[in-house]
Motif scaffolding. Sequence first.
Motif, PDB file in Angstrom:
ATOM      1  N   ASP A   1       0.859  -1.226  -0.052  1.00 54.21           N
ATOM      2  CA  ASP A   1       0.154   0.388  -0.107  1.00 54.21           C
ATOM      3  C   ASP A   1       0.655   1.466  -0.041  1.00 54.21           C
ATOM      4  OD1 ASP A   1      -2.281  -1.788  -0.026  1.00 54.21           O
ATOM      5  OD2 ASP A   1      -2.661  -1.427   1.771  1.00 54.21           O
ATOM      6  N   TRP A   2       1.941   0.857   0.783  1.00 50.96           N
ATOM      7  CA  TRP A   2       2.503   2.118   0.843  1.00 50.96           C
ATOM      8  C   TRP A   2       3.446   2.759  -0.249  1.00 50.96           C
ATOM      9  CZ3 TRP A   2       4.313   5.596   4.723  1.00 50.96           C
ATOM     10  CH2 TRP A   2       5.200   6.778   4.409  1.00 50.96           C
ATOM     11  N   LYS A   3       4.011   2.327  -0.918  1.00 51.43           N
ATOM     12  CA  LYS A   3       4.499   1.585  -1.976  1.00 51.43           C
ATOM     13  C   LYS A   3       3.822   1.917  -3.211  1.00 51.43           C
ATOM     14  CE  LYS A   3       7.176  -0.861  -5.973  1.00 51.43           C
ATOM     15  NZ  LYS A   3       7.829  -2.133  -5.976  1.00 51.43           N
ATOM     16  N   GLN A   4       2.417   1.972  -3.650  1.00 55.49           N
ATOM     17  CA  GLN A   4       1.098   2.316  -3.788  1.00 55.49           C
ATOM     18  C   GLN A   4       1.202   3.626  -4.321  1.00 55.49           C
ATOM     19  OE1 GLN A   4      -2.321   0.190  -4.448  1.00 55.49           O
ATOM     20  NE2 GLN A   4      -3.290   0.721  -5.802  1.00 55.49           N
ATOM     21  N   VAL A   5       0.670   4.031  -3.073  1.00 52.92           N
ATOM     22  CA  VAL A   5       0.360   5.537  -2.682  1.00 52.92           C
ATOM     23  C   VAL A   5       1.794   6.471  -3.119  1.00 52.92           C
ATOM     24  CG1 VAL A   5       0.313   6.840  -0.796  1.00 52.92           C
ATOM     25  CG2 VAL A   5      -0.758   5.003  -0.935  1.00 52.92           C
ATOM     26  N   THR A   6       3.214   6.068  -2.552  1.00 50.55           N
ATOM     27  CA  THR A   6       3.989   7.422  -3.221  1.00 50.55           C
ATOM     28  C   THR A   6       3.660   6.905  -4.504  1.00 50.55           C
ATOM     29  OG1 THR A   6       5.621   5.128  -2.620  1.00 50.55           O
ATOM     30  CG2 THR A   6       5.086   6.959  -0.638  1.00 50.55           C
ATOM     31  N   GLU A   7       4.083   5.968  -4.855  1.00 50.03           N
ATOM     32  CA  GLU A   7       4.298   6.093  -6.513  1.00 50.03           C
ATOM     33  C   GLU A   7       3.051   6.729  -7.111  1.00 50.03           C
ATOM     34  OE1 GLU A   7       3.340   1.423  -8.410  1.00 50.03           O
ATOM     35  OE2 GLU A   7       6.015   1.597  -7.165  1.00 50.03           O
ATOM     36  N   LYS A   8       1.668   7.073  -6.482  1.00 44.38           N
ATOM     37  CA  LYS A   8       0.373   7.697  -7.196  1.00 44.38           C
ATOM     38  C   LYS A   8       0.598   9.525  -6.838  1.00 44.38           C
ATOM     39  CE  LYS A   8      -3.246   4.639  -6.554  1.00 44.38           C
ATOM     40  NZ  LYS A   8      -4.878   4.608  -6.411  1.00 44.38           N
ATOM     41  N   GLN A   9       1.684   9.494  -5.155  1.00 42.37           N
ATOM     42  CA  GLN A   9       2.281  10.670  -5.412  1.00 42.37           C
ATOM     43  C   GLN A   9       3.117  11.452  -5.924  1.00 42.37           C
ATOM     44  OE1 GLN A   9       3.163  10.758  -1.210  1.00 42.37           O
ATOM     45  NE2 GLN A   9       1.059  10.955  -0.374  1.00 42.37           N
ATOM     46  N   PHE A  10       4.454  10.335  -6.536  1.00 39.83           N
ATOM     47  CA  PHE A  10       5.414  10.891  -7.586  1.00 39.83           C
ATOM     48  C   PHE A  10       4.159  10.820  -8.557  1.00 39.83           C
ATOM     49  CE2 PHE A  10       8.377   9.555 -11.188  1.00 39.83           C
ATOM     50  CZ  PHE A  10       9.385  10.634 -10.216  1.00 39.83           C
ATOM     51  N   GLU A  11       3.274  10.036  -9.353  1.00 44.10           N
ATOM     52  CA  GLU A  11       3.162  10.583 -10.480  1.00 44.10           C
ATOM     53  C   GLU A  11       2.477  11.835 -10.591  1.00 44.10           C
ATOM     54  OE1 GLU A  11       3.490   9.112 -13.436  1.00 44.10           O
ATOM     55  OE2 GLU A  11       5.050   7.547 -12.619  1.00 44.10           O
TER      56      GLU A  11
END
Length: 168
Positions: free
Chosen positions: A97-107
């Motif tokens: 979940d953490w990885k997915q959230v940070t990837e969305k924020q990065f995008e």
Amino acid sequence: MNNELPKFERSPILPNVEEDKEIWQPRWDCFCCQDTGQIQAHLVRLIISDYDPNRDRIPVCQGCNKFDRHNLRDYGVLDTRFDLFLCKKLDAISRADWKQVTEKQFEKYKKQLDITTGQIAKTHSLASSDRTSNDEREVQQRKAEVEAISPEEWKAMNESYLVGKKDE
């Protein structure tokens, strides 16, 4: 009066470590409890759908053993049904979940940067495209005249216009 008070050294909780300021670098090691020893409520709700952290027993992480069980064991407030295997699964879910959230924020930030960069480029292209060939030639001529001014002339103009004359 202040001389009577004792002086203590600092006693920091966190070590003095140079932090990586990136948003995707958490400080905790265990994602199940975020190093508190108490399993995070959103993860507990994956197992106990109607979990109420204000009324139910405290679910204890078995993955990192950070929770101080000795003080609360006698009161019967700990929920120890979450075994090591389950805590490791919850840890893996939370990491994903953490990885997915940070990837969305990065995008999201990357898109904002692309939009901003695109707007700047568009503004520059519009400014130059609205010029006629005569306008462009005049801009280039004025630019060449400004670039041809010597440092001595700049100093004289500065003293004359910006600083003011010394005689006045």
